[in-house]
Write a protein that holds these residues in place. Structure first.
Motif, PDB file in Angstrom:
ATOM      1  N   ASP A  83     -24.555 -20.914   8.863  1.00  0.00           N
ATOM      2  CA  ASP A  83     -25.664 -20.644   7.947  1.00  0.00           C
ATOM      3  C   ASP A  83     -26.739 -21.742   8.031  1.00  0.00           C
ATOM      4  O   ASP A  83     -26.507 -22.887   7.640  1.00  0.00           O
ATOM      5  N   ASP A  85     -29.374 -22.009   6.312  1.00  0.00           N
ATOM      6  CA  ASP A  85     -30.000 -22.312   5.025  1.00  0.00           C
ATOM      7  C   ASP A  85     -29.249 -23.355   4.213  1.00  0.00           C
ATOM      8  O   ASP A  85     -29.711 -23.741   3.141  1.00  0.00           O
ATOM      9  N   ARG A  86     -28.088 -23.761   4.690  1.00  0.00           N
ATOM     10  CA  ARG A  86     -27.289 -24.694   3.892  1.00  0.00           C
ATOM     11  C   ARG A  86     -26.750 -25.803   4.779  1.00  0.00           C
ATOM     12  O   ARG A  86     -26.468 -25.602   5.952  1.00  0.00           O
ATOM     13  N   ASP A  90     -22.369 -28.682   1.944  1.00  0.00           N
ATOM     14  CA  ASP A  90     -22.333 -27.503   1.069  1.00  0.00           C
ATOM     15  C   ASP A  90     -21.252 -26.530   1.559  1.00  0.00           C
ATOM     16  O   ASP A  90     -20.381 -26.071   0.783  1.00  0.00           O
TER      17      ASP A  90
ATOM     18  N   LEU B 184     -34.957 -21.340  -6.268  1.00  0.00           N
ATOM     19  CA  LEU B 184     -34.099 -22.417  -5.766  1.00  0.00           C
ATOM     20  C   LEU B 184     -33.139 -22.825  -6.871  1.00  0.00           C
ATOM     21  O   LEU B 184     -33.531 -22.979  -8.023  1.00  0.00           O
ATOM     22  N   GLN B 189     -30.152 -25.476  -0.078  1.00  0.00           N
ATOM     23  CA  GLN B 189     -31.039 -24.495   0.565  1.00  0.00           C
ATOM     24  C   GLN B 189     -32.363 -25.097   1.038  1.00  0.00           C
ATOM     25  O   GLN B 189     -32.914 -24.703   2.052  1.00  0.00           O
TER      26      GLN B 189
END
Lengths: 222, 222
Positions: A83, A85-86, A90, B184, B189
């Motif tokens: 991913d 986005d992370r 995380d 958010l 992110q």
């Protein structure tokens, strides 16, 4: 993003080693002994291997893992989590929670990059309701608390409460400047309290407060 | 806690030098040239005097000010603010705002003590609606934003958005991974975006986001 390990119990602890800051050898050894599994975020695997520790799992994009480290880690231990986005920390926390761990210790999450360090703090807040995630850096332990926390330490230890949004009904005992049902807002009201005994108790009615416990005599452990 | 100085205008800038982290000489000189007044939090006055700068004001308990430094600062420049519940940086920002400064730069607010550094970040949030407070550490500028921000830099600069509580309607342009009305939440992110041009634009509908701008080629300046 699931780990091929036996089911843990709630009381067992996962240790996550991130790649964002220095981790002392003595501290790492002690935390490793306490933990049931040790998880490296991507490039942090090399750091562990250099210290003679083979991580049980490596979580992340796996693009920061050098070939030599990769060759020394069994394929079943590599948890590919692509991913974009992370960040890897995380993902590693999420994987730990998915596997049932409710006590998670993170080291290497605070370093020179302030964006990474602040993101780590926001991750403590993000997961505060799902697990006990504590961030350890030297003699300081940082946690995000939404209900209650018992801080075990020594008289003289420094305890700071930091609010990034309003927090209601904050009660803190066992310290030089106790709080009783206080509202904390962003600002400096909660910084640099002092424990007056071996245990301080924190309760919160609503909101999320970040607790920094700095041990004066040894490593802190809320 | 009022300063005996002429009325400034909104566009004039106050520079606050705190005592919590290293400040490079070149950076300090440049920021000093831009600022209308330079304010030291208590013990930071000695740091400034050692570099040949006499602060216009020293704000705080004044208990960290060594006698030699005290003897070199005019009495009218000492702003005694004894509130035990708040740190000196908090008081210095408040004093600056009381005097009409709406552009405030803070250096020395991020250091080795994580409780102090996180408190500094919470102060950015606390004052976000009252003034433009930017925190500078080397090539990184950190701000808390509740409405809009133009980030001036270079293609390749790193921009991270960190939410400590939910933020709605986040739009970010001029970056590799733009956002359009996104929500958010605390988590990873928003970390490590990249500017693709000299200017990035951020707007927010509700909430408060912490922006870290790391300049790749020179000191950052949102």
């Amino acid at each position: 993003m699931s780990l091929p390990a036996p089911e843990p119990t709630d009381l067992q602890e996962a240790l996550i080693v991130a790649n964002g800051g220095r981790v002392g050898s003595g501290l790492l050894r002690r935390l490793h002994q306490q933990a049931r599994v040790i998880i490296a975020t991507d490039g942090a695997a090399s750091r562990l291997l250099r210290r003679g520790i083979t991580p049980d799992f490596v979580v992340g994009d796996l693009d920061s893992l050098d070939p030599e480290a990769r060759s020394r880690i069994p394929a079943a231990s590599l948890v590919y989590a692509p991913d974009q986005d992370r960040c890897d920390l995380d993902k590693a926390i999420e994987v730990s929670i998915e596997r049932g761990f409710r006590h998670i210790t993170v080291v290497g999450g605070l370093g020179r990059r302030w964006d990474h360090s602040l993101t780590t703090i926001s991750l403590l807040i993000a997961y505060a309701d799902k697990a006990r995630v504590r961030l350890v850096r030297g003699s300081t332990v940082i946690m995000a608390v939404t209900d209650r926390l018992t801080i075990s330490g020594s008289a003289g230890d420094r305890v700071s409460l930091i609010a990034f949004a309003p927090v209601q009904g904050v009660t803190l005992t066992g310290v030089a400047w106790p709080l009783n049902g206080a509202t904390l807002r962003p600002g400096s009201q909660g910084v640099s309290n002092r424990m007056t005994q071996a245990v301080a108790e924190l309760t919160i009615e609503s909101g999320c407060v970040v607790v920094c416990h700095h041990a004066s005599r040894r490593e802190a452990r809320p």
